[in-house]
Scaffold this active site. Structure first.
Site, short mmCIF file in Angstrom:
data_model
loop_
_atom_site.label_atom_id
_atom_site.label_comp_id
_atom_site.label_asym_id
_atom_site.label_seq_id
_atom_site.Cartn_x
_atom_site.Cartn_y
_atom_site.Cartn_z
N CYS A 233 0.83 -1.25 0.03
CA CYS A 233 -0.03 0.00 -0.03
C CYS A 233 0.87 0.99 0.09
O CYS A 233 1.46 1.55 0.82
CB CYS A 233 -1.03 0.20 1.45
SG CYS A 233 -1.78 1.52 1.43
N CYS B 21 0.13 3.89 2.62
CA CYS B 21 0.46 3.79 3.84
C CYS B 21 1.78 3.72 4.20
O CYS B 21 2.27 4.24 5.09
CB CYS B 21 -0.25 2.34 4.19
SG CYS B 21 -1.81 1.82 3.54
N ASP B 22 2.66 3.27 3.34
CA ASP B 22 4.01 2.85 3.56
C ASP B 22 4.86 3.65 2.73
O ASP B 22 6.16 3.82 2.98
CB ASP B 22 4.29 1.45 3.47
CG ASP B 22 3.55 0.37 4.19
OD1 ASP B 22 3.20 0.92 5.35
OD2 ASP B 22 3.43 -0.68 3.99
#
Ligand code: NAP
Length: 304
Positions: free
Chosen positions: A132, A135-136
């Protein structure tokens, strides 16, 4: 406790079903293992959900959907579903917080990212392998990363990362993107380098990822690509294993249901990404939620 409707999964489909069912006067519980929003919560900017001309943060939208359903009496229960007896009457969901019973059940478990299935992939998760970008991505600011996949998710991830990273490669197994044509120009403008006809065949690493081995899908030739991060974006797998053998699924594991969201088992409905459908979007998940609540209410009226 016995509820009229138990919704499994707190994404946009699940909470829309909860909202409509609760507003119909039914008692509703939403079983959610993490936090409201589902996959949507991992998207920082949603630009195609109507009513938000400047876009909306997916996590915030998930929270708002949960609040709206709860305002009308739906109850969110943070619990991981570990098993189900959907043919029973009432239907039973076994969870980390004990058993819950529902006269009708709406399955809204969504889908999770598909893995490459390479050795060490699991161990490198969070240490170079990610699923993701929103997200990261921040963990790879200023670094060299590769995104694997040729669909809309892969291309959006590559574009997102190109604003953070020193260099972004897009690895795709064919010579044509599956993603919408509109993205092609943006990839060039952002300097994303596309590696066509390439498959990731091994992960190179010490404690963290250092690169990947690529195979040319036409010639079979192998080459090495040095990178600090690999974002895998090769599609999704429906989260339906717990319901196998209880409701009909297609060959990929999606729950078979039409626009009524009725599954093969009376009183059990499927909404959102987990349902067999052509377009998996927040707006289609929300639409499913309204339909499922309507037909769940009809089921409950006919099965007192
Ligand atoms: P997808 O459209 O199924 O694309 C998956 C990509 O991964 C394809 O390019 C596929 O290659 C490749 N792939 C599959 N298995 C692979 C493997 N084992 N090894 C290497 N490559 C593999 O999945 P998605 O991109 O996650 O999108 C899912 C759905 O969400 C789609 O309907 C998409 O349109 C939608 N979506 C929409 C938006 C938006 O509208 N803004 C954003 C994201 C996603 P092939 O092309 O060769 O099959």
């Amino acid at each position: 406790m016995l509820y009229d409707v138990i919704v499994v999964g707190g994404g946009p489909g699940g909470y829309t079903a909860a909202l409509y069912a609760a507003r119909s006067g039914l008692t509703v519980a939403v079983l959610e293992k993490l936090s409201p929003g589902g996959q949507m919560a991992t998207t920082s900017q949603i630009d195609n959900y109507p009513g938000f001309p400047d876009g909306v943060d997916g996590f915030d939208l998930g929270q708002q959907m949960a609040h709206q359903a709860e305002k009308y009496g739906a109850k969110t229960i943070l619990a991981e579903v570990t098993g189900a007896d959907l043919a029973a009457s009432p239907k039973v969901l076994h969870t980390s917080e004990g058993d819950f019973q529902g006269r009708a059940v709406i399955l809204a478990t969504g889908a999770y990212p598909r893995e490459l299935g390479l050795p060490d992939e699991g161990g490198l998760r969070g240490r170079g392998v990610a699923y993701c970008a929103t997200c990261d991505g921040m963990m790879y600011r200023g670094k060299v990363v590769a995104v694997n996949g040729g669909g809309n998710t892969a291309v959006e991830d590559a574009l997102y990362l190109s604003r953070l990273c020193a260099k972004v490669y897009l690895i795709h197994r064919r010579d044509q993107l599956r993603a919408s044509a509109v993205y092609r120009k943006a990839l060039d403008e952002q300097g994303v380098e596309i590696l066509w006809n390439s498959r990731v065949t091994a992960l190179r690493h010490e404690a963290k990822l250092t690169g990947v081995e690529l195979e040319d899908t036409k010639t079979g030739a192998k080459r090495e690509l040095a990178c600090d991060g690999l974002f895998v974006a090769i599609g999704r797998v429906p989260d339906t294993a717990l319901f196998a053998g209880q409701v009909d699924m297609d060959e990929a594991g999606y729950l078979k249901a039409d626009e009524t969201c009725r599954t093969s088992l009376p009183g059990v409905f499927a909404v959102g990404d987990v349902r067999t459908k052509a377009v998996r979007q927040v707006v289609t998940a929300a639409a499913d939620g309204a339909n499922a609540a309507h037909f769940a209410e009809e089921y409950l009226m006919n099965n007192v």
